[in-house]
Design a protein around this motif. Structure first.
Motif, short mmCIF file in Angstrom:
data_model
loop_
_atom_site.label_atom_id
_atom_site.label_comp_id
_atom_site.label_asym_id
_atom_site.label_seq_id
_atom_site.Cartn_x
_atom_site.Cartn_y
_atom_site.Cartn_z
N ILE A 35 10.13 -21.46 -22.14
CA ILE A 35 11.04 -21.15 -23.23
C ILE A 35 11.14 -22.34 -24.17
N LEU A 36 11.00 -22.08 -25.45
CA LEU A 36 11.25 -23.13 -26.42
C LEU A 36 12.34 -22.62 -27.34
N THR A 37 13.38 -23.41 -27.47
CA THR A 37 14.46 -22.98 -28.35
C THR A 37 15.06 -24.21 -29.02
N GLY A 38 15.86 -23.99 -30.04
CA GLY A 38 16.40 -25.14 -30.74
C GLY A 38 17.58 -24.82 -31.63
N ASP A 39 18.23 -25.90 -32.04
CA ASP A 39 19.35 -25.79 -32.97
C ASP A 39 19.28 -26.94 -33.95
N ARG A 40 19.77 -26.68 -35.14
CA ARG A 40 19.92 -27.79 -36.07
C ARG A 40 21.23 -28.50 -35.78
N PRO A 41 21.21 -29.82 -35.71
CA PRO A 41 22.45 -30.55 -35.37
C PRO A 41 23.36 -30.69 -36.58
N ILE A 69 14.34 -27.67 -25.27
CA ILE A 69 15.28 -27.52 -26.38
C ILE A 69 15.03 -28.60 -27.43
N VAL A 70 14.64 -28.16 -28.61
CA VAL A 70 14.43 -29.11 -29.71
C VAL A 70 15.71 -29.19 -30.54
N ILE A 71 16.17 -30.43 -30.73
CA ILE A 71 17.30 -30.63 -31.64
C ILE A 71 16.67 -30.92 -33.00
N ALA A 72 16.75 -29.93 -33.88
CA ALA A 72 15.94 -29.94 -35.09
C ALA A 72 16.58 -30.80 -36.19
N ASP A 73 16.54 -32.12 -35.98
CA ASP A 73 17.25 -33.02 -36.91
C ASP A 73 16.59 -33.09 -38.29
N TYR A 74 15.25 -33.19 -38.33
CA TYR A 74 14.60 -33.21 -39.65
C TYR A 74 14.95 -31.95 -40.45
N GLN A 75 15.07 -30.84 -39.74
CA GLN A 75 15.27 -29.57 -40.45
C GLN A 75 16.66 -29.46 -41.09
N VAL A 76 17.57 -30.35 -40.68
CA VAL A 76 18.87 -30.38 -41.35
C VAL A 76 18.67 -30.75 -42.83
N THR A 160 8.77 -24.36 -46.47
CA THR A 160 7.79 -24.33 -45.36
C THR A 160 8.47 -24.25 -44.00
N TYR A 161 9.76 -23.99 -44.00
CA TYR A 161 10.54 -23.99 -42.75
C TYR A 161 9.84 -23.25 -41.60
N PRO A 162 9.37 -22.02 -41.84
CA PRO A 162 8.76 -21.31 -40.70
C PRO A 162 7.50 -21.99 -40.17
N HIS A 164 7.05 -25.43 -39.98
CA HIS A 164 7.43 -26.49 -39.02
C HIS A 164 8.07 -25.91 -37.77
N GLN A 165 8.74 -24.78 -37.94
CA GLN A 165 9.27 -24.15 -36.72
C GLN A 165 8.12 -23.71 -35.80
N ALA A 166 7.01 -23.29 -36.38
CA ALA A 166 5.84 -22.92 -35.57
C ALA A 166 5.33 -24.14 -34.79
N ASP A 168 7.17 -26.66 -33.83
CA ASP A 168 8.17 -26.89 -32.76
C ASP A 168 7.85 -26.04 -31.53
N ILE A 169 7.43 -24.83 -31.79
CA ILE A 169 7.24 -23.89 -30.68
C ILE A 169 5.88 -24.09 -30.02
N LEU A 170 4.87 -24.33 -30.84
CA LEU A 170 3.50 -24.31 -30.29
C LEU A 170 3.06 -25.66 -29.70
N VAL A 176 8.02 -18.07 -24.98
CA VAL A 176 9.20 -17.21 -25.15
C VAL A 176 10.21 -17.96 -26.01
N VAL A 177 10.71 -17.28 -27.03
CA VAL A 177 11.71 -17.90 -27.89
C VAL A 177 12.92 -16.99 -28.00
N PRO A 178 14.03 -17.37 -27.36
CA PRO A 178 15.25 -16.55 -27.48
C PRO A 178 15.79 -16.68 -28.89
N ASP A 182 17.85 -12.75 -37.16
CA ASP A 182 17.48 -13.47 -38.38
C ASP A 182 16.25 -14.36 -38.19
N GLN A 183 15.97 -14.74 -36.94
CA GLN A 183 14.83 -15.63 -36.72
C GLN A 183 13.51 -14.87 -36.48
N LEU A 184 13.57 -13.55 -36.44
CA LEU A 184 12.34 -12.77 -36.17
C LEU A 184 11.23 -13.02 -37.19
N1 TRP Z 1 15.77 -22.41 -37.11
C1 TRP Z 1 16.66 -22.55 -35.99
C2 TRP Z 1 18.08 -22.38 -36.50
O1 TRP Z 1 18.39 -22.75 -37.60
C3 TRP Z 1 16.54 -23.88 -35.29
C4 TRP Z 1 15.17 -24.16 -34.77
C5 TRP Z 1 14.34 -25.16 -35.17
C6 TRP Z 1 14.47 -23.41 -33.78
N2 TRP Z 1 13.17 -25.11 -34.48
C7 TRP Z 1 13.20 -24.04 -33.62
C8 TRP Z 1 14.78 -22.27 -33.02
C9 TRP Z 1 12.25 -23.53 -32.74
C10 TRP Z 1 13.82 -21.78 -32.13
C11 TRP Z 1 12.57 -22.40 -32.00
O2 TRP Z 1 18.90 -21.93 -35.77
#
Ligand code: TRP
Length: 361
Positions: A35-41, A69-76, A160-162, A164-166, A168-170, A176-178, A182-184
């Protein structure tokens, strides 16, 4: 705003059906998945995160599925220009994961900030060559984020958000990404990138899996103002870090309606239904039964019950997070260990990428 997204295997219902099958297999064969998942801090977590996604992650993690779990700090940076509190936000986010039951000492779980894993970010360049501007233009979630952030000029990081998210996952071959609905669209592009990479560069032995979305069926928690999703920017939240008195005060101010008899009617009485749902999530009881018990006790009784049940339910989490807050060195160590493992895996993947792309020295 809702996302008009009907492009995953034909429809949202199809995505949900696939997701249910995946859920069954996860329970049977947790060792086949990562599982790879994340949140923006962007701040501390609130009870909407807790009931909406965090509990689900903990549940999956406890099935024995490796959890990254990636804490997506750059993406903030894509939609916010203040970075003053970023270190504190990363720290607080890690505390909430740990307090909720994510356990990095199980040997297959890591939590790490994105900005510390340069090898992950290297994937961005080859990935950017695998998507078209038109595909990025079409992404409905990016469009919504742009509207929500009020940007007049869209920065390329947002656009280009999707992609860099790719990455993060790959980078770790997460499969599996819960996600919420909206993230589909993002996940669909990740699958496209994996597929195109494999067919363009690695025909005989695919480098990347095509990760599957796991849709959460947890209800969306509305804010205390009733009509909209709970969210920090809307100022309608209860933070997990709030104490019991503050929780009571916030609930007292929550919007209800003038009808004294309490009934569970999400369509016509969304504010009352939301408070009943929160009691239900905290106690495991049906919202209809709770409504019947309160009867004509009115909003006052409803709020009293919610305050008690929510505070009781959150007590262990809050106690644990208090304890963790006293030990910043431990939190830092968890993040550093996460970074070390993420870098090792990212480097391995990057080597495979260079190899199939004929870039080895
Ligand atoms: N885009 C997600 C959000 O804003 C955070 C996120 C960044 C993420 N990288 C990810 C979620 C990779 C799942 C997989 O909530």
């Amino acid at each position: 705003m809702t996302t008009e997204y009907v492009d995953y295997g034909g429809s949202f219902e199809a995505a949900l059906a696939k997701s249910r099958l995946l859920e069954q297999d996860l329970q049977k064969n947790p060792q086949n998945y990562k599982i790879l998942t994340g949140d923006r801090p962007t701040g501390r977590l609130h009870i909407g995160h807790f009931f909406g996604s965090l509990q689900n992650r903990v549940r999956l993690h406890k099935l024995g599925v490796p959890t990254y779990i990636v804490i997506a700090d750059y993406q903030v940076l894509t939609d916010r220009d203040t970075f003053d509190a970023i270190a504190e936000n990363v720290h607080q986010l890690a505390i909430d994961y740990l307090a909720a039951g994510i356990d990095p000492t199980d040997g297959k779980t890591i939590i790490f900030p994105h900005s510390h894993v340069p090898e992950l970010n290297q994937l961005l360049l080859p990935f950017l060559t695998l998507v078209t501007n038109a595909e990025l233009d079409r992404n409905p979630t990016v469009k919504e984020e742009i509207i929500a952030s009020g940007q007049k000029n869209i920065n390329a990081g947002m656009y280009t958000y999707p992609v860099h998210q790719a990455a993060d996952i790959l980078f770790c071959k997460g499969n599996v990404v819960p996600v919420g609905k909206d993230q589909l669209p993002h996940l669909e592009l990740t699958r496209t990138i994996a597929r195109r990479f494999n067919s363009r560069f690695a025909n005989d032995k695919p480098v990347f899996p095509e990760p599957q979305p796991l849709l959460s069926e947890a209800p969306i928690v509305l804010g205390l103002d009733g009509g909209q999703k709970m969210s920090k920017s809307r100022n309608n939240t209860i933070m997990l870090s709030a104490d019991e008195d503050e929780t009571a005060r916030l609930i007292k101010r929550a919007k209800t309606d003038s009808e004294r008899l309490i009934t569970y009617d999400p369509e016509n009485r969304p504010e009352v239904a939301n408070l009943l749902m929160l009691i239900s999530l905290s106690t495991g009881r049906k919202p209809e039964d709770i409504a019947a018990e309160i009867g004509d006790g009115g909003g006052g009784q409803l709020k009293k019950m919610l305050t008690e049940s929510l505070n009781e339910y959150l007590r262990p989490h809050r106690a644990k997070r208090k304890e963790l807050e006293k030990d910043p060195g431990y939190i830092r160590q968890v993040l550093k260990d996460g970074v070390a493992q993420a870098r090792a895996e990212a480097e391995q993947t990057l080597n495979e990428v260079r190899e199939v792309m004929n870039m080895m020295l």
